[in-house]
Design a protein around this motif. Sequence first.
Motif, PDB file in Angstrom:
ATOM      1  N   ASN A 115     -10.266 -23.356   5.846  1.00 16.22           N
ATOM      2  CA  ASN A 115      -9.888 -25.054   5.883  1.00 16.22           C
ATOM      3  C   ASN A 115     -10.814 -25.565   7.181  1.00 16.22           C
ATOM      4  OD1 ASN A 115      -7.662 -25.763   4.007  1.00 16.22           O
ATOM      5  ND2 ASN A 115      -6.444 -24.383   5.091  1.00 16.22           N
ATOM      6  N   LYS A 116     -11.177 -25.040   7.607  1.00 23.90           N
ATOM      7  CA  LYS A 116     -12.226 -25.561   8.898  1.00 23.90           C
ATOM      8  C   LYS A 116     -13.600 -25.329   8.029  1.00 23.90           C
ATOM      9  CE  LYS A 116     -12.669 -23.790  12.934  1.00 23.90           C
ATOM     10  NZ  LYS A 116     -12.437 -22.940  14.175  1.00 23.90           N
ATOM     11  N   ALA A 119     -13.615 -28.385   5.663  1.00 24.02           N
ATOM     12  CA  ALA A 119     -13.788 -29.520   6.476  1.00 24.02           C
ATOM     13  C   ALA A 119     -15.268 -30.105   6.816  1.00 24.02           C
ATOM     14  CB  ALA A 119     -12.797 -29.547   7.565  1.00 24.02           C
ATOM     15  N   LYS A 120     -15.997 -29.095   6.491  1.00 23.11           N
ATOM     16  CA  LYS A 120     -17.375 -29.365   6.848  1.00 23.11           C
ATOM     17  C   LYS A 120     -18.118 -30.063   5.629  1.00 23.11           C
ATOM     18  CE  LYS A 120     -18.199 -25.431  10.170  1.00 23.11           C
ATOM     19  NZ  LYS A 120     -18.525 -24.064  10.001  1.00 23.11           N
ATOM     20  N   VAL A 121     -17.528 -30.070   4.609  1.00 27.55           N
ATOM     21  CA  VAL A 121     -17.990 -30.636   3.412  1.00 27.55           C
ATOM     22  C   VAL A 121     -18.406 -32.057   3.950  1.00 27.55           C
ATOM     23  CG1 VAL A 121     -17.651 -31.301   0.957  1.00 27.55           C
ATOM     24  CG2 VAL A 121     -17.309 -28.975   2.013  1.00 27.55           C
ATOM     25  N   PRO A 123     -18.269 -35.711   3.733  1.00 25.27           N
ATOM     26  CA  PRO A 123     -16.998 -36.578   3.823  1.00 25.27           C
ATOM     27  C   PRO A 123     -16.803 -37.357   2.407  1.00 25.27           C
ATOM     28  CG  PRO A 123     -18.005 -36.836   5.936  1.00 25.27           C
ATOM     29  CD  PRO A 123     -19.093 -36.127   5.075  1.00 25.27           C
ATOM     30  N   LEU A 126     -14.762 -35.078   0.176  1.00 30.74           N
ATOM     31  CA  LEU A 126     -13.719 -34.439   0.996  1.00 30.74           C
ATOM     32  C   LEU A 126     -12.397 -34.319   0.339  1.00 30.74           C
ATOM     33  CD1 LEU A 126     -13.625 -32.445   3.515  1.00 30.74           C
ATOM     34  CD2 LEU A 126     -13.063 -34.571   4.712  1.00 30.74           C
ATOM     35  N   LYS A 127     -11.718 -35.468  -0.387  1.00 30.23           N
ATOM     36  CA  LYS A 127     -10.584 -35.823  -0.614  1.00 30.23           C
ATOM     37  C   LYS A 127     -10.491 -34.813  -2.021  1.00 30.23           C
ATOM     38  CE  LYS A 127      -6.783 -39.251  -1.061  1.00 30.23           C
ATOM     39  NZ  LYS A 127      -6.185 -38.936   0.248  1.00 30.23           N
ATOM     40  N   LEU A 130     -10.673 -31.223  -1.276  1.00 28.67           N
ATOM     41  CA  LEU A 130      -9.394 -30.627  -0.548  1.00 28.67           C
ATOM     42  C   LEU A 130      -8.300 -30.573  -1.969  1.00 28.67           C
ATOM     43  CD1 LEU A 130      -8.747 -32.940   2.689  1.00 28.67           C
ATOM     44  CD2 LEU A 130      -9.211 -30.357   2.563  1.00 28.67           C
ATOM     45  N   ASN A 134      -6.644 -26.888  -2.500  1.00 26.48           N
ATOM     46  CA  ASN A 134      -5.232 -26.776  -2.289  1.00 26.48           C
ATOM     47  C   ASN A 134      -4.511 -26.491  -3.597  1.00 26.48           C
ATOM     48  OD1 ASN A 134      -5.557 -27.336   0.524  1.00 26.48           O
ATOM     49  ND2 ASN A 134      -5.277 -29.505   0.198  1.00 26.48           N
ATOM     50  N   ALA A 137      -5.258 -22.686  -4.340  1.00 24.68           N
ATOM     51  CA  ALA A 137      -4.813 -22.075  -3.229  1.00 24.68           C
ATOM     52  C   ALA A 137      -3.148 -21.905  -3.703  1.00 24.68           C
ATOM     53  CB  ALA A 137      -4.933 -22.403  -1.890  1.00 24.68           C
TER      54      ALA A 137
ATOM     55  N   VAL B 112      -0.416 -24.172   2.758  1.00 27.68           N
ATOM     56  CA  VAL B 112      -0.901 -25.009   1.476  1.00 27.68           C
ATOM     57  C   VAL B 112      -0.291 -26.311   1.495  1.00 27.68           C
ATOM     58  CG1 VAL B 112      -1.634 -25.124  -0.909  1.00 27.68           C
ATOM     59  CG2 VAL B 112      -1.693 -22.928   0.316  1.00 27.68           C
ATOM     60  N   LYS B 116      -1.860 -30.103   1.635  1.00 31.18           N
ATOM     61  CA  LYS B 116      -1.646 -31.108   0.794  1.00 31.18           C
ATOM     62  C   LYS B 116      -1.353 -32.440   1.410  1.00 31.18           C
ATOM     63  CE  LYS B 116      -0.096 -29.882  -3.409  1.00 31.18           C
ATOM     64  NZ  LYS B 116       1.156 -29.214  -4.258  1.00 31.18           N
ATOM     65  N   LEU B 126      -9.744 -38.879   7.385  1.00 34.95           N
ATOM     66  CA  LEU B 126      -9.559 -37.576   6.735  1.00 34.95           C
ATOM     67  C   LEU B 126     -10.265 -36.366   7.747  1.00 34.95           C
ATOM     68  CD1 LEU B 126      -7.728 -36.125   5.081  1.00 34.95           C
ATOM     69  CD2 LEU B 126      -9.321 -36.511   3.224  1.00 34.95           C
ATOM     70  N   LYS B 127     -11.347 -36.586   7.883  1.00 39.10           N
ATOM     71  CA  LYS B 127     -12.460 -35.626   8.741  1.00 39.10           C
ATOM     72  C   LYS B 127     -11.954 -35.176  10.173  1.00 39.10           C
ATOM     73  CE  LYS B 127     -17.002 -34.114   8.930  1.00 39.10           C
ATOM     74  NZ  LYS B 127     -17.210 -33.213   7.715  1.00 39.10           N
ATOM     75  N   LEU B 130      -8.410 -33.671   9.855  1.00 39.11           N
ATOM     76  CA  LEU B 130      -8.460 -32.222   9.430  1.00 39.11           C
ATOM     77  C   LEU B 130      -9.144 -31.290  10.915  1.00 39.11           C
ATOM     78  CD1 LEU B 130     -10.115 -32.257   6.127  1.00 39.11           C
ATOM     79  CD2 LEU B 130      -8.013 -31.402   6.438  1.00 39.11           C
ATOM     80  N   ASN B 134      -6.797 -28.535  12.034  1.00 42.65           N
ATOM     81  CA  ASN B 134      -7.283 -27.010  11.908  1.00 42.65           C
ATOM     82  C   ASN B 134      -7.256 -26.476  13.300  1.00 42.65           C
ATOM     83  OD1 ASN B 134      -7.466 -26.964   9.233  1.00 42.65           O
ATOM     84  ND2 ASN B 134      -9.409 -27.743   9.071  1.00 42.65           N
TER      85      ASN B 134
END
Lengths: 324, 324
Positions: A115-116, A119-121, A123, A126-127, A130, A134, A137, B112, B116, B126-127, B130, B134
Motif C-alpha cells: 500500500n505504501k 500511495a506513491k502513484v 495523486p 490515486l482513487k 486504489l 483493493n 486484493a 483490504v 477500501k 487521500l495522499k 494514506l 500506512n
Amino acid sequence: MSDILQLQEILETAIKNLKFPENPKQLYDPITYIINLGGKRIRPLLVLMSTELFGKNPNDAIHAAMAIEVFHNFTLVHDDIMDNAPLRRGKATVHEKWSTNTAILSGDVMMVEANKNLAKVNPIFLKDVLETFNSTAQGVCEGQQLDMEFEDRDDVTIAEYIDMIRLKTAVLLGGALKLGAIIAEASAKDADLIYQFGENIGIAFQLQDDILDVYADPEKFGKQVGGDIIANKKTFLLLKAFELAEKDNLQSLQTWTNYETFDVKEKVNAVKQVYDALNIRNIAMETMDNYMDKALALMAQINVSNEAKANILNLTNQLMARQH
Amino acid sequence: MSDILQLQEILETAIKNLKFPENPKQLYDPITYIINLGGKRIRPLLVLMSTELFGKNPNDAIHAAMAIEVFHNFTLVHDDIMDNAPLRRGKATVHEKWSTNTAILSGDVMMVEANKNLAKVNPIFLKDVLETFNSTAQGVCEGQQLDMEFEDRDDVTIAEYIDMIRLKTAVLLGGALKLGAIIAEASAKDADLIYQFGENIGIAFQLQDDILDVYADPEKFGKQVGGDIIANKKTFLLLKAFELAEKDNLQSLQTWTNYETFDVKEKVNAVKQVYDALNIRNIAMETMDNYMDKALALMAQINVSNEAKANILNLTNQLMARQH
C-alpha cells in the motif's frame, strides 16, 4: 517500444531498490528473503507493459508495479502457511525458515508496504488505482478461501473451479494490467478490456498448469509430474474426469482417490489411463484455447495499434508455449 | 459541539452499515463476528473528535473512522492467533471458533476492507490520509513483533518497553487523531501536535493497564487481577522491579518468575510484596502522569479554543479514571 528485457531490467532495479526498515530484523528480513527468491515477475511486468501499451512511459507505473509484486509475495507467504507448504521455489518457505507467527506478521507488514508503494502513484490517478488494487486484493483472498474449501468438498463443479482460479490467480493479472492502463490514462472502456484480457489469459495459464502437471516432459518439468494426481488436487482434469466417467472409469477414479496408501507411479498411471479414455487432455486444451481466444478477441477491440500490442501478445505467447 | 454519546451513535450506525459480501461465508462471517464483539470504539471516536476539534463536521471523517476500526479489529484477529489466545471480550477468538487458516485469511481481507473504507475519503486528502494510515499500520506491526520478541528476552530495558507499547498501542491513537485532523484541514503543525498527544495518552493508558492488572479492585476488574504476574508478562512494573531489586527482593523475583508450577495466589502476593518494597506502584503512576502531562502540554499548544478541546479531554479523563 521497450523490449521485454529492458522492462525486466527496470523491474529488477526497482526491486533491488525496495527499502525496508532494518529493525525489527525478524519482521523485515523475511520480506527481502521472499522477494529475492525470484520468479518471473510476470505481474509487475504486465503493469509496465500496459502503461506502454497505452502510450505512456513504463517508468510512470513503477510504483504500482512494485505494489503488485510486494502484494503477490505477501499472498505467497500467507498461502504457504495455510497450505502447510515446506518449499517455495526450491527454498524453505518463510514459516518454515522462521516461524508461523513471523510469517503471519511479516506478511501483514508486506501488505502495508504494498500500500505504501501504491500511495506513491501520481495523486490524480490515486482513487482509481486504489479501487482497482483493493478489489483485486479482495478477489485474491476470496479465491484462496474457495480453494481451501474445495479440499473438503466432493461436489465442486467445473464452473465453481473456473471461478475459483479466476479469483485466486486471474484477477491479479487483470488488476495488474488495469493499473497500468489507469496510469496511462486509457479510456475506461480500454481499461476494462485489458482487465478482461488479463482475467482470461490468467484462467488459460492455470488450465495449462493443470495440464502440464500431468503431461509435461519429466526432463523439463521442474517438479514431480503427476503431483496433482498424487495429492487428489481438484484440478480441471480431475473434476472433468469425474463429470464424464461412468462404470469402470468412475470406479477406478473413486478407488484411486480413496486410497490412503498407494504406489505413486501406479496411481498416476491409473488416473492418466482414465483421463486418456475420456479424452480429458484434449477437452482441457480446448477449454484453455477458448479462454485464450476470448482474451485475443478482447485485445483486438482495444483502440491502439497492433505494434503497441506486440509486447503483451509476445509475452502471452511465450507463457503459453512453456513446457514447465 | 456533539456530545460523546452522539458521536458514539454515529459510529454504531456506521458500523452496522459496514457491508461485506455474503460469500464466501467462511471468509466474511468472522469479520462481522469480531466487529460486533463490541468494545469502546475509542479509536474511531478519536477520529471523529479530532475532525470536530478542528472545526469540521465529524461525519466528514466517518470513512476514516471505519478504516481505523476495521484495521484495529484485523490486528486483534491476527494477534490472537500469535498470542494463542482462546478468548476475546469473553467470547471465542476467531481462530478458536473457526480455524487458524480462516483467522489468517479473514484478517487479510479485513485489511483490504480497511483500505477500501479509507479510499472513500475525499480525494483531496487521500495522499496524506494514506501516508498517515500506512505508517500507523506499519508501526502497529512493528510493536507486535517487538512484543513477541520480548517474551524470549531477559534483557528488555524500560526504554525498549516504552517504545514497544508506543508502537503496539499508542501510534494507533495518534494516527486516529491525525487522520481526523487531516480531514479537518488542520495545519501540519496542529496535525503533528494532536498525533503526539495521541501517542502520549496511549502510553499513559498502557501504563495504567499495567498498574490495574496488579492493583485493580477485583470486584470491578473484568479479569483475573495479577494475570500479568502469573504469566511473567514483562510489564513496566516487572521490568522496573528487576531494575531496582537487590539481594532478597531480586532473589524473590527470580525465584517466582522461574517456577514452572506454583500456587497462583502465592505468586501474585510474593511479587506484589517486592513491588511494595520497591515502591513500584508509585513509580509507575509517576511515569504515567508524566506522559499524561506531556500530552496535556501538547494539547495546550494546539491552536483552537478550550471549548473545542473539551470533548477529547473529557474522554481522556474518563479513560484515565477507569478502574478496570
